[in-house]
Design a protein around this motif. Structure first.
Motif, mmCIF file in Angstrom:
data_model
loop_
_atom_site.group_PDB
_atom_site.id
_atom_site.type_symbol
_atom_site.label_atom_id
_atom_site.label_comp_id
_atom_site.label_asym_id
_atom_site.label_seq_id
_atom_site.Cartn_x
_atom_site.Cartn_y
_atom_site.Cartn_z
ATOM 1 N N GLU A 39 0.832 -1.199 0.000
ATOM 2 C CA GLU A 39 0.000 0.000 0.000
ATOM 3 C C GLU A 39 0.878 1.264 0.000
ATOM 4 O O GLU A 39 0.635 2.208 -0.719
ATOM 5 C CB GLU A 39 -0.879 -0.012 1.249
ATOM 6 C CG GLU A 39 -2.045 0.939 1.145
ATOM 7 C CD GLU A 39 -2.950 0.783 2.341
ATOM 8 O OE1 GLU A 39 -3.068 1.747 3.085
ATOM 9 O OE2 GLU A 39 -3.493 -0.322 2.517
ATOM 10 N N SER A 68 0.795 4.097 -2.962
ATOM 11 C CA SER A 68 0.359 5.473 -2.812
ATOM 12 C C SER A 68 1.538 6.424 -2.978
ATOM 13 O O SER A 68 1.354 7.573 -3.340
ATOM 14 C CB SER A 68 -0.313 5.672 -1.460
ATOM 15 O OG SER A 68 0.505 5.171 -0.457
ATOM 16 N N THR A 85 -5.505 6.602 6.904
ATOM 17 C CA THR A 85 -5.362 6.057 5.553
ATOM 18 C C THR A 85 -6.126 6.873 4.513
ATOM 19 O O THR A 85 -6.089 6.544 3.335
ATOM 20 C CB THR A 85 -5.909 4.624 5.529
ATOM 21 O OG1 THR A 85 -7.185 4.640 6.181
ATOM 22 C CG2 THR A 85 -4.983 3.659 6.222
ATOM 23 N N VAL A 86 -6.815 7.939 4.953
ATOM 24 C CA VAL A 86 -7.688 8.653 4.017
ATOM 25 C C VAL A 86 -6.918 9.225 2.827
ATOM 26 O O VAL A 86 -7.408 9.213 1.700
ATOM 27 C CB VAL A 86 -8.535 9.734 4.736
ATOM 28 C CG1 VAL A 86 -7.711 10.871 5.266
ATOM 29 C CG2 VAL A 86 -9.620 10.258 3.816
ATOM 30 N N GLU A 142 -6.553 6.759 0.125
ATOM 31 C CA GLU A 142 -7.819 6.636 -0.625
ATOM 32 C C GLU A 142 -7.958 7.788 -1.611
ATOM 33 O O GLU A 142 -8.381 7.605 -2.746
ATOM 34 C CB GLU A 142 -9.002 6.755 0.351
ATOM 35 C CG GLU A 142 -9.502 5.453 0.922
ATOM 36 C CD GLU A 142 -10.475 5.770 2.063
ATOM 37 O OE1 GLU A 142 -10.101 5.468 3.202
ATOM 38 O OE2 GLU A 142 -11.550 6.333 1.799
ATOM 39 N N ARG A 196 -5.930 7.255 -4.656
ATOM 40 C CA ARG A 196 -6.548 6.290 -5.583
ATOM 41 C C ARG A 196 -7.633 6.984 -6.416
ATOM 42 O O ARG A 196 -7.758 6.738 -7.611
ATOM 43 C CB ARG A 196 -7.148 5.110 -4.808
ATOM 44 C CG ARG A 196 -6.098 4.034 -4.496
ATOM 45 C CD ARG A 196 -6.746 2.766 -3.979
ATOM 46 N NE ARG A 196 -7.109 2.890 -2.566
ATOM 47 C CZ ARG A 196 -6.268 2.678 -1.567
ATOM 48 N NH1 ARG A 196 -5.015 2.321 -1.809
ATOM 49 N NH2 ARG A 196 -6.654 2.809 -0.317
ATOM 50 N N CYS A 243 -11.108 15.886 1.289
ATOM 51 C CA CYS A 243 -11.700 14.946 2.248
ATOM 52 C C CYS A 243 -12.940 15.594 2.850
ATOM 53 O O CYS A 243 -12.887 16.750 3.278
ATOM 54 C CB CYS A 243 -10.666 14.646 3.323
ATOM 55 S SG CYS A 243 -11.275 13.610 4.648
ATOM 56 N N VAL A 283 -13.618 12.536 -1.066
ATOM 57 C CA VAL A 283 -13.793 11.222 -0.468
ATOM 58 C C VAL A 283 -14.570 11.451 0.815
ATOM 59 O O VAL A 283 -14.168 12.271 1.650
ATOM 60 C CB VAL A 283 -12.419 10.571 -0.156
ATOM 61 C CG1 VAL A 283 -12.587 9.358 0.742
ATOM 62 C CG2 VAL A 283 -11.701 10.210 -1.441
ATOM 63 N N HIS A 342 -15.254 10.591 4.216
ATOM 64 C CA HIS A 342 -14.519 9.794 5.189
ATOM 65 C C HIS A 342 -15.417 9.410 6.354
ATOM 66 O O HIS A 342 -16.102 10.271 6.915
ATOM 67 C CB HIS A 342 -13.317 10.611 5.684
ATOM 68 C CG HIS A 342 -12.375 9.822 6.520
ATOM 69 N ND1 HIS A 342 -11.788 8.671 6.067
ATOM 70 C CD2 HIS A 342 -11.918 10.016 7.778
ATOM 71 C CE1 HIS A 342 -11.007 8.184 7.017
ATOM 72 N NE2 HIS A 342 -11.071 8.984 8.065
#
Ligand code: UTP
Length: 308
Positions: free
Chosen positions: A4, A8, A149-150, A153, A156, A167, A257, A259
């Motif tokens: 991971e 990233s 971990t946001v 994400e 991605r 976010c 995203v 969250h």
């Protein structure tokens, strides 16, 4: 986990940490102690953010500092004499605590002479970005976002949809007046929304959604050009959100995203104290005693206020 990180890392090389603000909500402490160095239990907020940056594979921390806040960068130095003294006394745990910030990630200082706003602060980071970096992250040291971990994400989502990714948190609609609120459209993924506009601290009836901005941004390099074109907004400061709005108006993709985790706002005592309670309760060493102490304090408070 290693996979991971590597994955990233391709998206995020530099994390910008704006730390040049005046911290007026923490006066009088911030007369001499930068807000970003106030501890959550025993660790300054900025070190927690540096850890988050390292955990998503970033290699460079661009810290925006003010001329009178030199201590912020000092925190990332090696402190060899202190390490030597602690070593000689067999204080291994303390040695690793002293070394941690220095070993996490490569910090670079960028000085903001005057606190002209978050947008101005972020714009200064352009000088440290490599030519091949077409995006970078911004993490506000005021904001603890868990799990950390946001940003991975968000990377991605950028890889799929391009542009900039922010976010968002869901809050009850009646609290939206405290925040920057997103106007959004659905995408195929329920956790990802396309941003069509943003409203800063709207009246509750004008809030376009209950999705609010938090201190994590993955920005396309085009933001620098937008930052050069905006005019000072609220409080005479250059606002990052105004530059993001400009990108949206010009048709650049901006997504959020949504969250689902937890958030702590370390930017004012009202958020900082609960953050310390939350982290403190989960601390191996202090948690059990703190739990008892808080129960005792609560019982006294409830008795005093007729709440029990
Ligand atoms: P804040 O508005 O929360 O921080 O900015 P502040 O201005 O220090 O706080 P108050 O309102 O006076 O209490 C969010 C982040 O942006 C940085 C701040 O250091 C903080 O980490 N910032 C803000 C800058 O780096 N430069 C600025 O001109 C403004």
């Amino acid at each position: 986990m290693a996979i991971e990180r590597e994955d990233s890392a391709r998206g995020i090389t530099t994390v910008v940490i704006p730390a040049a603000g005046m911290g007026t909500r923490f006066l009088p402490a911030t007369k001499t102690v930068p807000k970003e160095l106030l501890p959550v239990v025993d660790t300054p907020g900025i070190e927690l953010i540096a850890e988050e940056a390292a955990s998503v594979g970033a290699r460079r921390l661009a810290v925006i500092t003010a001329p009178d806040k030199q201590e912020v960068m000092r925190h990332f130095e090696a402190f060899p004499q202190l390490v030597e003294t602690l070593d000689a006394r067999g204080k291994d745990e303390q040695v690793s605590k002293v070394k941690r910030a220095n070993q996490l990630i490569h910090p670079v200082a960028v000085e903001q002479e005057k606190p002209l706003g978050l947008g101005h602060a972020v714009g200064l980071a352009e000088e440290v970005l490599g030519e091949d970096e077409d995006s970078f992250a911004v993490m506000l040291p005021d904001d603890i976002v868990l799990p950390a971990t946001v940003m991975a994400e968000m990377a991605r989502v950028r890889a799929d949809l391009g542009g900039s990714v922010l976010c968002a948190f869901e809050v009850p609609r009646e609290q939206t007046y405290n925040y920057g609120v997103f106007d959004v459209e659905d995408t195929a993924d329920p956790a990802v929304k396309k941003v069509v506009g943003m409203v800063e601290k709207p009246a509750v009836e004008d809030a376009p959604s209950n999705l609010v901005a938090t201190g994590r941004y993955l920005l396309d390099r085009k933001i620098f050009d937008a930052l050069r074109r905006i005019k000072p907004g609220k409080g005479g400061e250059l606002q990052l959100t105004d530059a993001i709005e400009l990108l949206i108006e010009e048709g650049e993709p901006v997504h959020v995203v949504v969250h689902k985790g937890k958030r702590h706002d370390l930017g004012n005592p009202g958020g900082y104290i609960p953050a310390n309670v939350d982290f403190g309760l989960r601390d191996e060493k202090y948690g059990p005693t703190l739990y008892k102490a808080i129960k005792q304090i609560m019982a006294e408070y409830e008795a005093e206020h007729g709440l029990s």
